[in-house]
Design an enzyme around this catalytic site. Sequence first.
Site, mmCIF file in Angstrom:
data_model
loop_
_atom_site.group_PDB
_atom_site.id
_atom_site.type_symbol
_atom_site.label_atom_id
_atom_site.label_comp_id
_atom_site.label_asym_id
_atom_site.label_seq_id
_atom_site.Cartn_x
_atom_site.Cartn_y
_atom_site.Cartn_z
ATOM 1 N N SER A 22 85.370 -28.876 15.853
ATOM 2 C CA SER A 22 86.157 -29.632 16.838
ATOM 3 C C SER A 22 86.873 -28.713 17.821
ATOM 4 O O SER A 22 87.450 -27.689 17.426
ATOM 5 C CB SER A 22 87.196 -30.485 16.105
ATOM 6 O OG SER A 22 88.099 -31.018 17.053
ATOM 7 N N SER A 24 89.393 -29.882 19.573
ATOM 8 C CA SER A 24 90.734 -30.443 19.784
ATOM 9 C C SER A 24 91.856 -29.432 19.530
ATOM 10 O O SER A 24 92.822 -29.391 20.309
ATOM 11 C CB SER A 24 90.921 -31.680 18.900
ATOM 12 O OG SER A 24 90.027 -32.671 19.313
ATOM 13 N N LYS A 73 87.609 -43.754 12.045
ATOM 14 C CA LYS A 73 88.357 -44.530 13.040
ATOM 15 C C LYS A 73 88.694 -45.952 12.565
ATOM 16 O O LYS A 73 89.783 -46.456 12.812
ATOM 17 C CB LYS A 73 87.585 -44.589 14.352
ATOM 18 C CG LYS A 73 87.556 -43.255 15.076
ATOM 19 C CD LYS A 73 86.855 -43.373 16.410
ATOM 20 C CE LYS A 73 87.089 -42.120 17.234
ATOM 21 N NZ LYS A 73 86.610 -42.221 18.593
ATOM 22 N N ASP A 109 90.060 -43.635 23.955
ATOM 23 C CA ASP A 109 88.708 -43.332 24.458
ATOM 24 C C ASP A 109 88.442 -44.008 25.809
ATOM 25 O O ASP A 109 87.859 -43.414 26.711
ATOM 26 C CB ASP A 109 87.647 -43.782 23.452
ATOM 27 C CG ASP A 109 87.643 -42.926 22.198
ATOM 28 O OD1 ASP A 109 88.172 -41.807 22.240
ATOM 29 O OD2 ASP A 109 87.110 -43.369 21.177
ATOM 30 N N GLY A 133 75.987 -50.932 27.429
ATOM 31 C CA GLY A 133 76.265 -50.553 26.049
ATOM 32 C C GLY A 133 77.280 -51.460 25.399
ATOM 33 O O GLY A 133 78.058 -52.150 26.078
ATOM 34 N N ALA A 134 77.239 -51.460 24.059
ATOM 35 C CA ALA A 134 78.189 -52.271 23.299
ATOM 36 C C ALA A 134 78.581 -51.538 22.023
ATOM 37 O O ALA A 134 78.970 -52.146 21.037
ATOM 38 C CB ALA A 134 77.571 -53.630 22.979
ATOM 39 N N GLY A 136 80.656 -47.953 20.252
ATOM 40 C CA GLY A 136 82.056 -47.528 20.196
ATOM 41 C C GLY A 136 82.629 -47.186 21.558
ATOM 42 O O GLY A 136 83.689 -47.689 21.948
ATOM 43 N N VAL A 236 78.892 -41.623 30.648
ATOM 44 C CA VAL A 236 79.723 -40.989 29.598
ATOM 45 C C VAL A 236 79.024 -39.781 28.969
ATOM 46 O O VAL A 236 79.645 -38.983 28.285
ATOM 47 C CB VAL A 236 80.101 -41.979 28.462
ATOM 48 C CG1 VAL A 236 80.908 -43.137 28.986
ATOM 49 C CG2 VAL A 236 78.907 -42.435 27.678
ATOM 50 N N GLY A 262 80.184 -37.357 32.004
ATOM 51 C CA GLY A 262 81.183 -37.603 30.955
ATOM 52 C C GLY A 262 82.018 -36.415 30.506
ATOM 53 O O GLY A 262 82.793 -36.531 29.558
HETATM 54 P P1 NAD Z 1 77.127 -46.038 19.543
HETATM 55 O O1 NAD Z 1 76.023 -45.676 18.616
HETATM 56 O O2 NAD Z 1 78.320 -46.718 19.003
HETATM 57 O O3 NAD Z 1 76.523 -46.954 20.725
HETATM 58 C C1 NAD Z 1 75.322 -46.623 21.383
HETATM 59 C C2 NAD Z 1 75.002 -47.697 22.418
HETATM 60 O O4 NAD Z 1 73.836 -47.286 23.133
HETATM 61 C C3 NAD Z 1 74.681 -49.069 21.803
HETATM 62 O O5 NAD Z 1 75.247 -50.080 22.604
HETATM 63 C C4 NAD Z 1 73.140 -49.127 21.892
HETATM 64 O O6 NAD Z 1 72.688 -50.455 21.992
HETATM 65 C C5 NAD Z 1 72.900 -48.357 23.169
HETATM 66 N N1 NAD Z 1 71.545 -47.792 23.243
HETATM 67 C C6 NAD Z 1 71.055 -46.753 22.527
HETATM 68 N N2 NAD Z 1 69.767 -46.539 22.858
HETATM 69 C C7 NAD Z 1 69.432 -47.463 23.813
HETATM 70 C C8 NAD Z 1 68.255 -47.767 24.551
HETATM 71 N N3 NAD Z 1 67.136 -47.058 24.395
HETATM 72 N N4 NAD Z 1 68.310 -48.777 25.457
HETATM 73 C C9 NAD Z 1 69.432 -49.487 25.635
HETATM 74 N N5 NAD Z 1 70.579 -49.236 24.966
HETATM 75 C C10 NAD Z 1 70.578 -48.255 24.060
HETATM 76 O O7 NAD Z 1 77.521 -44.678 20.268
HETATM 77 P P2 NAD Z 1 78.852 -44.342 21.100
HETATM 78 O O8 NAD Z 1 79.801 -43.628 20.232
HETATM 79 O O9 NAD Z 1 79.304 -45.555 21.804
HETATM 80 O O10 NAD Z 1 78.281 -43.258 22.120
HETATM 81 C C11 NAD Z 1 77.426 -43.632 23.193
HETATM 82 C C12 NAD Z 1 77.238 -42.425 24.110
HETATM 83 O O11 NAD Z 1 78.487 -42.042 24.637
HETATM 84 C C13 NAD Z 1 76.685 -41.188 23.414
HETATM 85 O O12 NAD Z 1 75.754 -40.594 24.279
HETATM 86 C C14 NAD Z 1 77.886 -40.293 23.233
HETATM 87 O O13 NAD Z 1 77.553 -38.933 23.214
HETATM 88 C C15 NAD Z 1 78.682 -40.653 24.461
HETATM 89 N N6 NAD Z 1 80.135 -40.421 24.332
HETATM 90 C C16 NAD Z 1 80.699 -39.557 25.193
HETATM 91 C C17 NAD Z 1 82.062 -39.300 25.108
HETATM 92 C C18 NAD Z 1 82.688 -38.289 26.051
HETATM 93 O O14 NAD Z 1 83.767 -37.777 25.762
HETATM 94 N N7 NAD Z 1 82.087 -38.052 27.180
HETATM 95 C C19 NAD Z 1 82.839 -39.975 24.165
HETATM 96 C C20 NAD Z 1 82.226 -40.891 23.303
HETATM 97 C C21 NAD Z 1 80.846 -41.105 23.392
#
Ligand code: NAD
Length: 311
Positions: A22, A24, A73, A109, A133-134, A136, A236, A262
């Site tokens: 991490s 952090s 979390k 977040d 997306g839906a 986290g 992101v 992101g």
């Molecule tokens: P998650 O697994 O909770 O959610 C993933 C989402 O992506 C879901 O809604 C899923 O349906 C969708 N998805 C995945 N593959 C897909 C496809 N082929 N077509 C359509 N939709 C698709 O993951 P999360 O924690 O929400 O993370 C999502 C992304 O955000 C990751 O790439 C992660 O690295 C990034 N992220 C970045 C930060 C940052 O600080 N920049 C923080 C958190 C997450």
Amino acid sequence: MDTRISGKTRLLGVIGAPIKHSGSPIMYNFCFDYYGIDCVYLAFECDESQVKDTLAAMRRLNMRGANVTMPCKREVARNMDKLSPAAKLIGAVNTIVNDNGVLTGHITDGMGVVWDLKDHGISIVDKDIVLFGAGGAATAIMVQCALDGAKSVTVFNRGEEGLMKVQKIGENMIADGVSCKMEYHLTEEAELMHDTIRKADVLINATSVGMRPMHEGQSLVSDMTVFHEDLVVYDVIYNPLVTKLMSDAMEHGCKKENVIGGKGMLLWQGAGAFKLYSGLDMPAQELKAFLAKREEEGVEPLQDIAENVPY
Ligand code: NAD
């Protein structure tokens, strides 16, 4: 830094597993040093089964607070004395603040994106937002945009199940009196999706589509005519720094300065947590310069620091 550690120094940390990589501690200790705040920040390995003991230790040791990452979390949210409105709606916590033994759970977040946009001179107030997306990240962003005054948030997700989960959260927000128009659709409704983007002010990708290595070179937008010069595009994903969605947007009419990756999200969700711990603004520009210098020197780039963020 050890010269300022005293008998009164208070402890903070990040909990999760794995945690050793991490970034952090680097980020928060820089900020405590910057302000001369008598606190120190460490990383603690903790899985879900250890959450209750860890929270008891936080109270016992009078820790000021902690960040929370995967896989803790949701379990942390179930064990807080109080929850912020966003953490309550989402059922997840990434920041714990300890006020005299009362532990309050927050989630910053979504702030990470809203504050990063603000840092780029872009406000989401009264804006029409399309969100991919839906999971986290998407859920936290949807809630924060709605709480912070977006006019509408239209969510597109590839699966019914995830969509129903965010819809339930959205409906709870509306029932709580949040005034934001919310809609939920499947990405399979491609024509509707493209039409909605065309009329939107901000498009946010919060899926892993476009991420290295598995989904690099992919994008959910197949119709390049949706991009226009007033559209802001936020992805992101931080690895790669420029995703296919971002390069398509820049190539097909969006202003370069309005296409944002992101990388800043981690920093700004940290700024939200730092404000909760200290009441102070994170010295963001100084921190960015510090991290950039480390990257130049080949030490721990921000991508590695950000790796521990997802749920
Ligand atoms: P998650 O697994 O909770 O959610 C993933 C989402 O992506 C879901 O809604 C899923 O349906 C969708 N998805 C995945 N593959 C897909 C496809 N082929 N077509 C359509 N939709 C698709 O993951 P999360 O924690 O929400 O993370 C999502 C992304 O955000 C990751 O790439 C992660 O690295 C990034 N992220 C970045 C930060 C940052 O600080 N920049 C923080 C958190 C997450």
